[in-house]
Design an enzyme around this catalytic site. Structure first.
Site: not given
Ligand code: BGC
Length: 719
Positions: A264
Site C-alpha cells: 500500500d
Molecule cells: C489506500 C489503498 C489504495 C492506495 C493507492 C492507499 O492510501 O490504502 O487502498 O489502493 O492508497 O491509491
C-alpha cells in the site's frame, strides 16, 4: 518463464530490474496529473534516469495522458519495456455504482460482477491496466471509515462477492481488451483496527484470522486475482508489509499465489514508524525478503538502486524473482504486443459508450437499497401524492461516495430532482445542514412541507465522512438532523427517512420518528433515480444489510456470527432476569437491525422446508427443498438465507454462519420451490492445529430471510 521474459531479464542491468519494482505517481512523468491518495515523500534523490526505468505508475488515467506518458517513457527506456498503469477503480470509473457495502447489500454476485465488468471496460478505454480492487477486508466496526469499501461482516458473503468482483474485472482468460488485472487488498485483516481507529494495531489469533478474515482473500486468489496489495497494519505482531509468515508461508506457499505483491502507499517507509526496522534500507530489505514485489511510493527500493552494486547474491536473487513476476504480468496483459492496449479516446468521450452502463448502475442501486421500516405500508407512495423532500441530502449530488474520483458530483442527479420526474408535485428545502441547524431554515422547510401529503427526509452524512482516514467515535446521525426530524414530525404527516451513509449508523431515533426508513448507502451515478423508483413502488426493495446496525455505540463491534460463550443469554430472555450471563446491564445485546435484514413490499413466507437426507458423508451436499409463498397482490423479491451451526466442535463454534443465499422473485399469489445445496465441505472449521477440516457430528441448518428469524433442522455428518 516465457522466452520473452527470460531474454529481457538476461539483458537487464540490476538497476533496470530494480526499476521494475518501483511505482510512482503520474506527477513524476511528463505533465502527469495523479490522484494523490497518501502522504508525499522527499523525492530529492530520484534522478530522471530512475524515472525512465520504473515499472509502473499510479493514479493517472485518461487515454490521452496515458498515451503521452507511455510514448515519452518508451522513447527513453533502453529496453522499451512498457509501463503498467494502475489506479483505484473501486465501484466504477466514469459510471459510479453503489459503494461496495451497497453492492454487498444486493446479496447478488451478478450485480457485483456486472459493476466490476463495466468499471473494467471504462478504465481500460482510459488506459488503465490494473485496479487496486477488490477490497475484501472483513469489517465489524462501523467507527472505521473504510467499512464502505468492504462488502461487510460475513466471510461467506465477502468471499462470494470477492470472486464475483475478480471475475468482473478480469473476465475469463485469455485476456481481452475489455478487462484489467485485479489487485485484492489489503492483505491482511486491515478491516480490524483496534477501536475502529484508522491505521491502528490489528491483533487477533491466527485461528480467528483463518476462520473469518482469510477466506475472502483466499476466494479472490482462487478466482485468479493477478495482484495482492499488502496492508498498513500489523498482524501477529509484525507489520504485514514485512511479515514473512503472512506473505510467504500463507500467501505464496499455502494459497499458491504466484502473482505480483504490491505494497500500500508508502507502507515500506512506514515500517520505520512501526519500529520493526532500523531505517529505510533495512525496511526495503525486509519487505523484499517477505516477497514484496512493488514498492508504492516509499522510495525504499529506489534507495536500494543506488546501492545495487553492494548487494549480496541472496538479495539479487529476490530482485530477479520480483522483476520476473512484474514482467510476466506485463506479458499476460499484452503490453509487449501493444503498450497502448485498449486505450481509446473516442470511446472515453462517447456518451453512447456509457449510456448502457448507467442503466446497469441504476439496476445495481435498486438491488442495493435496504428498506428497514415500513409502518402500516407507508411505502410505496402513490405517484399522485405531493411530496416535500427535506434534508441536507435532498438537493445534493454527493451520492457517489469515496473512491469515485472520475465521477462528477456536480452533474449527479439529486434525490429531489429524481423525485420531480416521478411524482406529481414536489417541494424541497434542506431544512438544516449536515451538522448545522437554525430556526429560520427549519421553519422555512416546515412551511413548505405543510401542504404536502408526505415528507421524505433525505438525511445522512457527506461522502467526505466515510472512506480512508475517516474513523469516527460517534456513529449517530448528527443531532441537528434529529432535531429536523422532530420538527417535521410535528406536521403529523407520513415521514419517510432516506439515509445516505457509508457505514452502519445509530438509527434508533430515526426509526422511532419515521414511518418508513430506507438505507440508501452512497448509491452512485443513478442512485437518486433508484431511490425514486423504490419509493414509488416501481421497483421492489430487495437489498439486505451486509452489516449489523447496532442499537448503541457501546455494543460495537456487534456482528451476527458471534461464538458460543460459557454463559449464554437465551433468545427472548429479559435483560436483568439472570445476572451472570453474557450481557450488558444497560442495554439489550440485540441490534436495531440484524445482518441479512431488509423488507420488501410483498409478503413472502417460508411455507415448507424438508431435508432430503439428514445424515451426510463428507463428499455429500446438504439438500433442502424450500417452498416460498407470496400471498400478496404484487410480485415480490427476497433473499433466502441459510446458516449452519456445529453443535460440538473441537474449537468453539459461531452460533450461526451464513453458508448459502439466493435472491429470488416470487410472483404474486403464488409459491416457488427452491432447492438449497450446501456442500458438506463448506462446513469446515479451523482446528487448534490451524488445519481446516469438517468434523463428524451434529449440526443444525437454519433458514429464513435474515440472521435472526430462522427455522431450524438438525442433521449429522458421518465419516
Ligand atoms: C489506500 C489503498 C489504495 C492506495 C493507492 C492507499 O492510501 O490504502 O487502498 O489502493 O492508497 O491509491
Amino acid at each position: 518463464m516465457s522466452n520473452l521474459v527470460s531474454e529481457l531479464l538476461a539483458k537487464m542491468t540490476t538497476e533496470e530490474k530494480i526499476g521494475q519494482l518501483i511505482q510512482l505517481t503520474g506527477d513524476f512523468f511528463q505533465d502527469g496529473k495523479a490522484a494523490i491518495t497518501g502522504p508525499i515523500n522527499e523525492l530529492a534523490h530520484l534522478k530522471l534516469q530512475t524515472v525512465y526505468s520504473v515499472g509502473s505508475v499510479l493514479g493517472v488515467s485518461g487515454a490521452a495522458d496515458v498515451r503521452r506518458i507511455q510514448e515519452n517513457y518508451l522513447a527513453n527506456n533502453r529496453l522499451k519495456i512498457p509501463l503498467l498503469f494502475m489506479a483505484d477503480v473501486v465501484h466504477g470509473y466514469q459510471t459510479i455504482f453503489p459503494i461496495p457495502l451497497g453492492l454487498g447489500a444486493s446479496f447478488d454476485p451478478t450485480v457485483m460482477e456486472t459493476a466490476s465488468g463495466i468499471a473494467a471496460k471504462e478504465s481500460v478505454a482510459a488506459g488503465l491496466h490494473v485496479t487496486f480492487a477488490p477490497m475484501v477486508d472483513l469489517v465489524r466496526d462501523p467507527r472505521w471509515g473504510r467499512v464502505m469499501e468492504s462488502t461487510g461482516e460475513d466471510s461467506y458473503l465477502n468471499s462470494v462477492m470477492a470472486q464475483a468482483a475478480v471475475k468482473g474485472f478480469q473476465g475469463d482468460s485469455p485476456w481481452d481488451e475489455k478487462h484489467l488485472a485485479a489487485s485484492v487488498k489489503h492483505f491482511a485483516a486491515y478491516g480490524a483496527p483496534e477501536a475502529g481507529r484508522e491505521y491502528n494495531t490489528v491483533d487477533m489469533s491466527e485461528w480467528r484470522f483463518r476462520e473469518q478474515y482469510l477466506p475472502a482473500y483466499s476466494a479472490a486468489i482462487n478466482a485468479q486475482a493477478m495482484l495482492v496489495m499488502t496492508s498498513f497494519n500489523t498482524l501477529f505482531g509484525v507489520p504485514a508489509t514485512q511479515n514473512q509468515h503472512l506473505l510467504r508461508d500463507i500467501l505464496r506457499d499455502e494459497l499458491g499465489f504466484h502473482g505480483v505483491v504490491i505494497t500500500d502507499w508508502n507502507a515500506i517507509e512506514e515500517l520505520v514508524h512501526h519500529g520493526t526496522v532500523r531505517d529505510l534500507k533495512d525496511a526495503a530489505q525486509k519487505a523484499l525478503a517477505a516477497g514484496v514485489d512493488i514498492d508504492m511510493m516509499a522510495f525504499a527500493y529506489a534507495e536500494f538502486l543506488n546501492k545495487a552494486v553492494e548487494l549480496e547474491p541472496g538479495v539479487l536473487k529476490l530482485i530477479d524473482e520480483s522483476a520476473q513476476r512484474i514482467l510476466e504480468l506485463k506479458e499476460t496483459m499484452g503490453l509487449f504486443a501493444d503498450p497502448y492496449r485498449g486505450l481509446d479516446e473516442s470511446k472515453e468521450k462517447d456518451p453512447e459508450f456509457i449510456r448502457d452502463n448507467l442503466v446497469q448502475a441504476q439496476k445495481a442501486a435498486e438491488e442495493s437499497l435496504v428498506l428497514v421500516k415500513n409502518h402500516r405500508r407507508t411505502l410505496p407512495l402513490s405517484q399522485r401524492q405531493n411530496l416535500a423532500v427535506i434534508g441536507p441530502v435532498a438537493q445534493t449530488g454527493d451520492l457517489l461516495g469515496s473512491w469515485s474520483w472520475k465521477g462528477d458530483v456536480e452533474t449527479t442527479q439529486s434525490i429531489a430532482d429524481a423525485l420531480v420526474d416521478t411524482f406529481s408535485e414536489i417541494v424541497t428545502a434542506p431544512g438544516c445542514g449536515y451538522h448545522s441547524f437554525n430556526k429560520q431554515q427549519v421553519e422555512q422547510a416546515k412551511l413548505l412541507a405543510s401542504d404536502a401529503d408526505v415528507i421524505v427526509a433525505a438525511i445522512g452524512l457527506p461522502s467526505s465522512e466515510s472512506g480512508e482516514a475517516t474513523s469516527i467515535t460517534d456513529i449517530s446521525i448528527p443531532a441537528e438532523q434529529i432535531a429536523l426530524l422532530k420538527e417535521l414530525k410535528t406536521l403529523n404527516k407520513p415521514l419517510i427517512s432516506v439515509v445516505i451513509t457509508g457505514r452502519p449508523l445509530l438509527l434508533k431515533e430515526v426509526h422511532t420518528l419515521s414511518d418508513a426508513v430506507l438505507i440508501g448507502w452512497f448509491p452512485g451515478s443513478k442512485g437518486a433515480q433508484a431511490i425514486a423508483n423504490i419509493l414509488s413502488g416501481k421497483v421492489e426493495p430487495s437489498g439486505r444489510l451486509p452489516m449489523t446496525f447496532p442499537l448503541n455505540l457501546g455494543q460495537v463491534p456487534l456482528y451476527y456470527n458471534a461464538y458460543s460463550t460459557g454463559r449464554p443469554i437465551e433468545v427472548g430472555q429479559k435483560n436483568g432476569e439472570y445476572k451472570y450471563v453474557t450481557k450488558y446491564v444497560d442495554s439489550s445485546n440485540e441490534p436495531l437491525y440484524p445482518f441479512g435484514f431488509g423488507l420488501g413490499y410483498g409478503k413472502i413466507l417460508l411455507t415448507d422446508m424438508t431435508m432430503v437426507s439428514n445424515s451426510l458423508k463428507m463428499n455429500d451436499q446438504l439438500i433442502l427443498d424450500v417452498t416460498l409463498t407470496n400471498d400478496s397482490p404484487r410480485d415480490s423479491k427476497t433473499v433466502l438465507q441459510c446458516y449452519t451451526h456445529q453443535k460440538v466442535g473441537e474449537t468453539v463454534r459461531p452460533l450461526k454462519e451464513l453458508k448459502w443465499f439466493k435472491k429470488v422473485t416470487v410472483e404474486k399469489q403464488s409459491s416457488l420451490k427452491i432447492q438449497v445445496n450446501i456442500p458438506v465441505a463448506r462446513l469446515a472449521s479451523v482446528h487448534q492445529d490451524l488445519s481446516t477440516k469438517v468434523d463428524v457430528g451434529d449440526y443444525q441448518v437454519m433458514v429464513g430471510f435474515d440472521s435472526m428469524n430462522l427455522k431450524v433442522l438438525d442433521f449429522k455428518v458421518k465419516e
